[in-house]
Design a protein around this motif. Sequence first.
Motif, mmCIF file in Angstrom:
data_model
loop_
_atom_site.group_PDB
_atom_site.id
_atom_site.type_symbol
_atom_site.label_atom_id
_atom_site.label_comp_id
_atom_site.label_asym_id
_atom_site.label_seq_id
_atom_site.Cartn_x
_atom_site.Cartn_y
_atom_site.Cartn_z
ATOM 1 N N ILE A 4 0.838 -1.204 0.000
ATOM 2 C CA ILE A 4 0.000 0.000 0.000
ATOM 3 C C ILE A 4 0.866 1.244 0.000
ATOM 4 O O ILE A 4 0.658 2.167 -0.781
ATOM 5 C CB ILE A 4 -0.949 -0.015 1.224
ATOM 6 C CG1 ILE A 4 -1.941 -1.175 1.102
ATOM 7 C CG2 ILE A 4 -1.691 1.298 1.332
ATOM 8 C CD1 ILE A 4 -2.860 -1.327 2.290
ATOM 9 N N GLN A 5 1.879 1.261 0.865
ATOM 10 C CA GLN A 5 2.750 2.421 0.937
ATOM 11 C C GLN A 5 3.470 2.649 -0.392
ATOM 12 O O GLN A 5 3.627 3.769 -0.843
ATOM 13 C CB GLN A 5 3.777 2.225 2.067
ATOM 14 C CG GLN A 5 3.168 2.220 3.461
ATOM 15 C CD GLN A 5 2.636 3.581 3.853
ATOM 16 O OE1 GLN A 5 2.960 4.594 3.260
ATOM 17 N NE2 GLN A 5 1.795 3.608 4.859
ATOM 18 N N CYS A 6 3.909 1.560 -1.026
ATOM 19 C CA CYS A 6 4.654 1.701 -2.278
ATOM 20 C C CYS A 6 3.749 2.169 -3.406
ATOM 21 O O CYS A 6 4.112 3.054 -4.178
ATOM 22 C CB CYS A 6 5.296 0.366 -2.651
ATOM 23 S SG CYS A 6 6.614 -0.134 -1.540
ATOM 24 N N ASN A 7 2.576 1.569 -3.515
ATOM 25 C CA ASN A 7 1.700 1.891 -4.632
ATOM 26 C C ASN A 7 1.101 3.286 -4.520
ATOM 27 O O ASN A 7 0.833 3.934 -5.525
ATOM 28 C CB ASN A 7 0.568 0.856 -4.723
ATOM 29 C CG ASN A 7 1.090 -0.499 -5.174
ATOM 30 O OD1 ASN A 7 2.122 -0.605 -5.816
ATOM 31 N ND2 ASN A 7 0.356 -1.547 -4.815
ATOM 32 N N ASP A 8 0.898 3.766 -3.310
ATOM 33 C CA ASP A 8 0.245 5.060 -3.125
ATOM 34 C C ASP A 8 1.224 6.237 -3.032
ATOM 35 O O ASP A 8 0.810 7.373 -2.901
ATOM 36 C CB ASP A 8 -0.614 5.028 -1.843
ATOM 37 C CG ASP A 8 -1.832 4.134 -1.987
ATOM 38 O OD1 ASP A 8 -2.080 3.703 -3.124
ATOM 39 O OD2 ASP A 8 -2.493 3.868 -0.981
ATOM 40 N N SER A 9 2.496 5.951 -3.095
ATOM 41 C CA SER A 9 3.486 7.001 -2.890
ATOM 42 C C SER A 9 3.503 7.987 -4.047
ATOM 43 O O SER A 9 3.559 7.594 -5.208
ATOM 44 C CB SER A 9 4.879 6.385 -2.730
ATOM 45 O OG SER A 9 5.853 7.402 -2.708
ATOM 46 N N TYR A 66 10.910 -0.305 1.760
ATOM 47 C CA TYR A 66 11.653 -1.211 2.632
ATOM 48 C C TYR A 66 11.435 -0.870 4.100
ATOM 49 O O TYR A 66 11.242 -1.751 4.932
ATOM 50 C CB TYR A 66 13.154 -1.138 2.325
ATOM 51 C CG TYR A 66 13.530 -1.574 0.927
ATOM 52 C CD1 TYR A 66 12.794 -2.526 0.227
ATOM 53 C CD2 TYR A 66 14.640 -1.013 0.288
ATOM 54 C CE1 TYR A 66 13.144 -2.902 -1.055
ATOM 55 C CE2 TYR A 66 15.005 -1.394 -0.993
ATOM 56 C CZ TYR A 66 14.253 -2.334 -1.662
ATOM 57 O OH TYR A 66 14.613 -2.702 -2.930
ATOM 58 N N LEU A 67 11.482 0.412 4.441
ATOM 59 C CA LEU A 67 11.332 0.822 5.834
ATOM 60 C C LEU A 67 9.927 0.542 6.354
ATOM 61 O O LEU A 67 9.760 0.059 7.477
ATOM 62 C CB LEU A 67 11.652 2.304 5.987
ATOM 63 C CG LEU A 67 13.122 2.717 5.926
ATOM 64 C CD1 LEU A 67 13.238 4.233 6.064
ATOM 65 C CD2 LEU A 67 13.932 2.036 7.010
ATOM 66 N N VAL A 94 21.160 1.183 11.488
ATOM 67 C CA VAL A 94 20.934 -0.141 10.903
ATOM 68 C C VAL A 94 19.566 -0.654 11.331
ATOM 69 O O VAL A 94 19.274 -0.715 12.533
ATOM 70 C CB VAL A 94 22.025 -1.141 11.337
ATOM 71 C CG1 VAL A 94 21.759 -2.514 10.731
ATOM 72 C CG2 VAL A 94 23.404 -0.630 10.934
ATOM 73 N N ILE A 95 18.734 -0.991 10.356
ATOM 74 C CA ILE A 95 17.397 -1.514 10.633
ATOM 75 C C ILE A 95 17.358 -2.998 10.307
ATOM 76 O O ILE A 95 17.611 -3.411 9.168
ATOM 77 C CB ILE A 95 16.316 -0.773 9.808
ATOM 78 C CG1 ILE A 95 16.291 0.719 10.158
ATOM 79 C CG2 ILE A 95 14.939 -1.377 10.048
ATOM 80 C CD1 ILE A 95 17.114 1.581 9.230
ATOM 81 N N GLN A 96 17.054 -3.792 11.317
ATOM 82 C CA GLN A 96 16.983 -5.239 11.120
ATOM 83 C C GLN A 96 15.762 -5.593 10.286
ATOM 84 O O GLN A 96 14.680 -5.029 10.454
ATOM 85 C CB GLN A 96 16.911 -5.948 12.474
ATOM 86 C CG GLN A 96 16.870 -7.462 12.376
ATOM 87 C CD GLN A 96 16.969 -8.126 13.750
ATOM 88 O OE1 GLN A 96 17.420 -7.524 14.705
ATOM 89 N NE2 GLN A 96 16.524 -9.362 13.822
ATOM 90 N N ARG A 97 15.960 -6.558 9.371
ATOM 91 C CA ARG A 97 14.829 -7.065 8.588
ATOM 92 C C ARG A 97 14.585 -8.517 9.001
ATOM 93 O O ARG A 97 14.175 -8.756 10.130
ATOM 94 C CB ARG A 97 15.116 -6.910 7.101
ATOM 95 C CG ARG A 97 15.337 -5.428 6.716
ATOM 96 C CD ARG A 97 15.627 -5.215 5.253
ATOM 97 N NE ARG A 97 14.416 -5.233 4.467
ATOM 98 C CZ ARG A 97 14.175 -6.086 3.465
ATOM 99 N NH1 ARG A 97 15.074 -6.993 3.135
ATOM 100 N NH2 ARG A 97 13.046 -6.016 2.789
ATOM 101 N N ASN A 98 14.849 -9.490 8.161
ATOM 102 C CA ASN A 98 14.599 -10.883 8.528
ATOM 103 C C ASN A 98 15.784 -11.546 9.233
ATOM 104 O O ASN A 98 15.606 -12.353 10.130
ATOM 105 C CB ASN A 98 14.233 -11.691 7.282
ATOM 106 C CG ASN A 98 12.898 -11.265 6.684
ATOM 107 O OD1 ASN A 98 11.909 -11.147 7.396
ATOM 108 N ND2 ASN A 98 12.872 -11.009 5.393
#
Length: 207
Positions: A4-9, A66-67, A94-98
């Motif tokens: 949603i965030q990506c498509n509406d940006s 990504y964020l 640094v932001i942890q993901r998986n």
Amino acid sequence: MNQIQCNDSPMKEQLKQHINEISDVLQQSLHKIDDESHCILSELEAIQDRFRKAESIAASFYLQCYLSAFSIQYLELSIAVNHLSQRRHGALIVIQRNDAIEAHLHNGISVGAKVSYSLLESIFYPGNPLHDGAVFISYDHIVSAANVLPLSATIASNKKLGTRHRAAIGITERTDALALVVSEETGQSSFAYMGKLYPINMGDVTE
């Protein structure tokens, strides 16, 4: 990734516009190249400028995607990096993901606080004991600060990149983490992902 965030940006529309403009200029240059009385060097220079702007917008767009997927505080992060960039306060976040990343962090100081732009800005304020090192964020919490990260071995000979940038690339070569970095020399903000460094326009990120 938060679709949603990506498509509406609105950045997505900006990126489309810039790519269309680049395409138009390229087509015009193709028509002019057979005209011996016309030099297309100025057009090529303009295309390079447009490509750099498009790259910055694209990086900002994907950074937001990504964020937003891995931290509900992505706007706080964006605002913090924007302010740090304006003031030329060097920073590494640094932001942890998986992937677990704790094994790659050394000598960090526990923080255990919710992410906020004001706290991040205070951590990286010049002279603060915690400013020289990386902040580690997991989801919506600042886990620790002043962490030492592994440096990239693949770009060790690149004299244009400082220690923060090499550390940002290094941690993303070893994990799927995302690293935000601000240069204290230029104020330029970038993000590293999968071992690659991308310049970003924080003005676009925070819109």
